[in-house]
Design a protein around this motif. Structure first.
Motif, PDB file in Angstrom:
ATOM      1  N   ILE A 159       0.848  -1.196   0.000  1.00  0.00           N
ATOM      2  CA  ILE A 159       0.000   0.000   0.000  1.00  0.00           C
ATOM      3  C   ILE A 159       0.887   1.250   0.000  1.00  0.00           C
ATOM      4  O   ILE A 159       0.640   2.195  -0.756  1.00  0.00           O
ATOM      5  N   THR A 160       1.942   1.232   0.816  1.00  0.00           N
ATOM      6  CA  THR A 160       2.862   2.369   0.879  1.00  0.00           C
ATOM      7  C   THR A 160       3.564   2.576  -0.460  1.00  0.00           C
ATOM      8  O   THR A 160       3.705   3.711  -0.930  1.00  0.00           O
ATOM      9  N   ALA A 161       3.976   1.483  -1.090  1.00  0.00           N
ATOM     10  CA  ALA A 161       4.624   1.580  -2.408  1.00  0.00           C
ATOM     11  C   ALA A 161       3.649   2.175  -3.425  1.00  0.00           C
ATOM     12  O   ALA A 161       4.040   3.025  -4.238  1.00  0.00           O
ATOM     13  N   ARG A 162       2.383   1.746  -3.386  1.00  0.00           N
ATOM     14  CA  ARG A 162       1.359   2.315  -4.276  1.00  0.00           C
ATOM     15  C   ARG A 162       1.198   3.813  -4.027  1.00  0.00           C
ATOM     16  O   ARG A 162       1.056   4.597  -4.966  1.00  0.00           O
ATOM     17  N   ALA A 163       1.192   4.198  -2.746  1.00  0.00           N
ATOM     18  CA  ALA A 163       1.059   5.613  -2.399  1.00  0.00           C
ATOM     19  C   ALA A 163       2.249   6.412  -2.935  1.00  0.00           C
ATOM     20  O   ALA A 163       2.076   7.500  -3.489  1.00  0.00           O
ATOM     21  N   MET A 164       3.452   5.886  -2.784  1.00  0.00           N
ATOM     22  CA  MET A 164       4.645   6.571  -3.308  1.00  0.00           C
ATOM     23  C   MET A 164       4.550   6.724  -4.820  1.00  0.00           C
ATOM     24  O   MET A 164       4.839   7.803  -5.352  1.00  0.00           O
ATOM     25  N   ASP A 165       4.149   5.664  -5.504  1.00  0.00           N
ATOM     26  CA  ASP A 165       4.005   5.732  -6.969  1.00  0.00           C
ATOM     27  C   ASP A 165       2.966   6.782  -7.359  1.00  0.00           C
ATOM     28  O   ASP A 165       3.182   7.561  -8.288  1.00  0.00           O
ATOM     29  N   ALA A 166       1.849   6.788  -6.645  1.00  0.00           N
ATOM     30  CA  ALA A 166       0.772   7.740  -6.958  1.00  0.00           C
ATOM     31  C   ALA A 166       1.224   9.177  -6.696  1.00  0.00           C
ATOM     32  O   ALA A 166       0.928  10.077  -7.482  1.00  0.00           O
ATOM     33  N   LEU A 167       1.961   9.399  -5.600  1.00  0.00           N
ATOM     34  CA  LEU A 167       2.473  10.742  -5.307  1.00  0.00           C
ATOM     35  C   LEU A 167       3.478  11.176  -6.373  1.00  0.00           C
ATOM     36  O   LEU A 167       3.484  12.328  -6.800  1.00  0.00           O
ATOM     37  N   ARG A 168       4.315  10.248  -6.806  1.00  0.00           N
ATOM     38  CA  ARG A 168       5.285  10.536  -7.863  1.00  0.00           C
ATOM     39  C   ARG A 168       4.555  10.937  -9.148  1.00  0.00           C
ATOM     40  O   ARG A 168       4.910  11.916  -9.804  1.00  0.00           O
ATOM     41  N   ASP A 169       3.518  10.171  -9.494  1.00  0.00           N
ATOM     42  CA  ASP A 169       2.730  10.480 -10.692  1.00  0.00           C
ATOM     43  C   ASP A 169       2.047  11.845 -10.567  1.00  0.00           C
ATOM     44  O   ASP A 169       2.005  12.612 -11.521  1.00  0.00           O
ATOM     45  N   LEU A 170       1.495  12.121  -9.386  1.00  0.00           N
ATOM     46  CA  LEU A 170       0.843  13.405  -9.149  1.00  0.00           C
ATOM     47  C   LEU A 170       1.842  14.548  -9.306  1.00  0.00           C
ATOM     48  O   LEU A 170       1.542  15.566  -9.930  1.00  0.00           O
ATOM     49  N   GLU A 171       3.020  14.361  -8.757  1.00  0.00           N
ATOM     50  CA  GLU A 171       4.060  15.386  -8.858  1.00  0.00           C
ATOM     51  C   GLU A 171       4.459  15.618 -10.310  1.00  0.00           C
ATOM     52  O   GLU A 171       4.596  16.755 -10.749  1.00  0.00           O
ATOM     53  N   ARG A 172       4.615  14.533 -11.053  1.00  0.00           N
ATOM     54  CA  ARG A 172       4.964  14.651 -12.477  1.00  0.00           C
ATOM     55  C   ARG A 172       3.882  15.390 -13.235  1.00  0.00           C
ATOM     56  O   ARG A 172       4.173  16.272 -14.036  1.00  0.00           O
TER      57      ARG A 172
END
Length: 179
Positions: A159-172
């Motif tokens: 779940i944490t890895a998914r959150a990191m990926d989603a935050l990275r995508d949001l930032e991009r």
């Protein structure tokens, strides 16, 4: 792997039992920022009400949200992660008013899975009887709100890895110039 730049504050939100208290510290560790447990900001009267199976009113929540907002404001420019159910848009607006730049990570999942997790956790004041009121109150993030929805199936690490990926995508996506 591209590093996520920490926004002012990440609020891990969702109904009771989604794993805010578990995922929040893991996310904070991955981001290298402090974590604050949202439940610690509740006044004793709120905890007593919820422990008795009585849902909080908006009037009960305002001082709690203001305390979380004050913590977030104090972390402006430094980053941090805090948990808060933040179920209604008005609650998230109140948090954003205190600390502009907040980003929400909305933990979402199947009601049965969440209820099962709540039934098996120990030492928490929130009874499963309040889950219906939590879902009834929930207003998911709207398109104009800075945030991401993250599924809570799987281990806390996934779940944490998914959150990191989603935050990275949001930032991009927010770094892309508007056309």
């Amino acid at each position: 792997m591209q590093q996520v730049r920490t926004p002012h504050v990440v609020v891990v939100m969702g109904v009771a039992g989604t794993g805010k208290t578990t995922v929040g510290p893991l996310l904070a560790a991955r981001l290298g920022v402090p974590y604050a447990e949202g439940d610690d900001f509740h006044p004793p009267a709120n905890i007593a009400k919820m422990s008795a199976g009585v849902p909080l009113t908006d009037e009960d929540r305002w001082p709690w949200l203001d305390a979380i907002g004050a913590w977030a404001q104090g972390r402006a420019g430094l980053g941090g992660v805090v948990s808060s159910s933040a179920l209604k848009r008005a609650y998230r607006d109140r948090l954003r008013a205190s600390a502009p730049g907040i980003v929400f990570v909305h933990l979402t999942g199947d009601r049965k899975l969440i209820e099962d997790r709540m039934a098996h956790r120990q030492g928490h004041f929130m009874p499963t009887a309040l889950l219906d009121s939590q879902f009834a109150t929930l207003q998911p993030l709207e398109p104009d709100e800075a945030g991401v929805a993250v599924d809570v199936s799987g281990s806390p690490e996934k779940i944490t890895a998914r959150a990191m990926d989603a935050l990275r995508d949001l930032e991009r996506s927010s770094a892309q110039p508007s056309q």
